[in-house]
Design a protein around this motif. Structure first.
Motif, short mmCIF file in Angstrom:
data_model
loop_
_atom_site.label_atom_id
_atom_site.label_comp_id
_atom_site.label_asym_id
_atom_site.label_seq_id
_atom_site.Cartn_x
_atom_site.Cartn_y
_atom_site.Cartn_z
N ASP A 88 10.11 1.05 9.47
CA ASP A 88 10.10 1.59 8.13
C ASP A 88 10.34 0.49 7.09
O ASP A 88 11.25 -0.34 7.26
N VAL A 89 9.55 0.54 6.02
CA VAL A 89 9.69 -0.49 4.97
C VAL A 89 11.10 -0.55 4.38
O VAL A 89 11.55 -1.63 4.00
N GLN A 137 -1.87 -1.87 -4.14
CA GLN A 137 -2.98 -0.91 -4.22
C GLN A 137 -2.49 0.41 -4.80
O GLN A 137 -3.29 1.31 -5.06
N GLY A 147 0.84 -1.19 0.00
CA GLY A 147 0.00 0.00 0.00
C GLY A 147 0.87 1.25 0.00
O GLY A 147 2.10 1.17 -0.17
N ALA A 148 0.24 2.38 0.22
CA ALA A 148 0.91 3.67 0.07
C ALA A 148 2.18 3.80 0.90
O ALA A 148 3.11 4.53 0.53
N VAL A 200 -9.43 -0.52 3.70
CA VAL A 200 -10.39 -0.57 2.59
C VAL A 200 -10.38 -1.97 1.98
O VAL A 200 -9.42 -2.72 2.13
N THR A 209 1.00 9.34 1.70
CA THR A 209 0.00 8.30 1.97
C THR A 209 -1.39 8.94 1.99
O THR A 209 -1.52 10.16 1.92
N VAL A 241 -8.93 2.86 -10.37
CA VAL A 241 -10.24 2.52 -9.81
C VAL A 241 -10.68 3.67 -8.91
O VAL A 241 -9.99 4.02 -7.96
#
Ligand code: OAD
Length: 256
Positions: free
Chosen positions: A242-243, A100, A21-22, A204, A32, A171
């Motif tokens: 942190d990623v 996403q 995700g963001a 979501v 984000t 989308v």
């Protein structure tokens, strides 16, 4: 420790699925949606619904230009987390990256390692790609830059040669994800032995249900996210770091 356990399971797995995700693009400078400085603090989700696009494509496009400027301001490039995933590939059992994000950064990271490998994971962009627009009548796809430029210069909404209105190839709220895409995402989640949810608030759909589906099908579920998520209690490993620190570490441990 937790990361070693994840790495062991990845090594033993047949199918590893990464779901992003963001948060994975935040270190690249892409904001984000939720949390500090989130896009939905500055904009109202209601400005970007499919219903609004249909009722008022002119107003929708005027707002979309502003959103695009806030989200994809200037140069942004894949970071160490995108690169770690791109480098893992099927040799490390990484079957697919489900994202996403619409920023195209997983694809760019894959391109930069492409010459060195033949086992790239497939990339599924669940919410489409902001770098393209698509004509809602004839379906023609175009690069976003020239179309956004026309819109910025007052062509609102921008239209195709066929007369149809262009829509960002993403989308929108109130729009269904393409059935084939969601089906493939569900079957990958269901067949995964390790499912890693990375940089997503998991609030979501289908983000909220894919990791739960993986967990109930017996996968080891790992969550890498700075904040807690509603799925943490179903996960085997939760890493709040942190990623760009965690993903390279996982990759190194897997390859050790
Ligand atoms: P969110 O903005 O909801 O969540 C991003 C998560 O990433 C947050 O929980 C942050 O704590 C975390 N995060 C931020 N920076 C991080 C970092 N450097 N390392 C680790 N974690 C970090 O984004 P998504 O979950 O992707 O939909 O949002 C899902 C969907 O909602 C989006 O695709 C978009 C949005 O409305 C559409 O536009 C259709």
């Amino acid at each position: 420790d937790d990361l070693e356990r994840l790495a062991d399971d990845i090594r033993d797995a047949e199918t590893v699925v990464a779901f992003t995700g963001a948060g994975i693009s935040q270190p690249s400078g892409v904001p984000t949606f939720r949390g500090d400085d989130g896009v939905w603090d500055k904009f109202d989700e209601g400005q970007f619904t499919y219903g609004r696009f249909q009722r008022n494509p002119e107003g929708f496009w005027a707002d979309r230009i502003e959103l695009q400027q806030v989200m994809f301001d200037g140069e942004y490039e894949p970071n160490a987390a995108h690169e770690a995933l791109a480098a893992m590939g099927r040799d490390d059992n990484l079957e697919a990256i489900l994202t996403q994000n619409t920023d195209g950064l997983h694809g760019e990271a894959a391109t930069s390692v492409r010459e060195e490998r033949t086992d790239e994971p497939s990339i599924l962009e669940l919410h489409g790609n902001s770098q393209r627009v698509r004509c809602i009548d004839c379906g023609k796809r175009m690069e976003d830059d020239p179309i956004f430029e026309r819109a910025t210069n007052g062509e609102l909404p921008p239209t195709c040669d066929c007369g149809g209105v262009y829509k960002p190839d993403v989308v929108l709220f109130g729009e269904q994800l393409p059935g084939a895409v969601i089906q493939r995402a569900r079957s990958l989640a269901g067949e995964s032995d390790v499912f890693l949810a990375i940089g997503s608030s998991l609030v979501v759909e289908p983000a909220a249900s894919l990791p739960r589906l993986a967990a109930s099908s017996g996968a080891t579920v790992g969550i890498v996210n700075l904040e807690s998520t509603p799925v943490d209690s179903s996960a085997d490993v939760v890493v709040r770091e942190d990623v760009t620190d965690v993903l390279p570490k996982i990759r190194d441990l897997v390859e050790k």
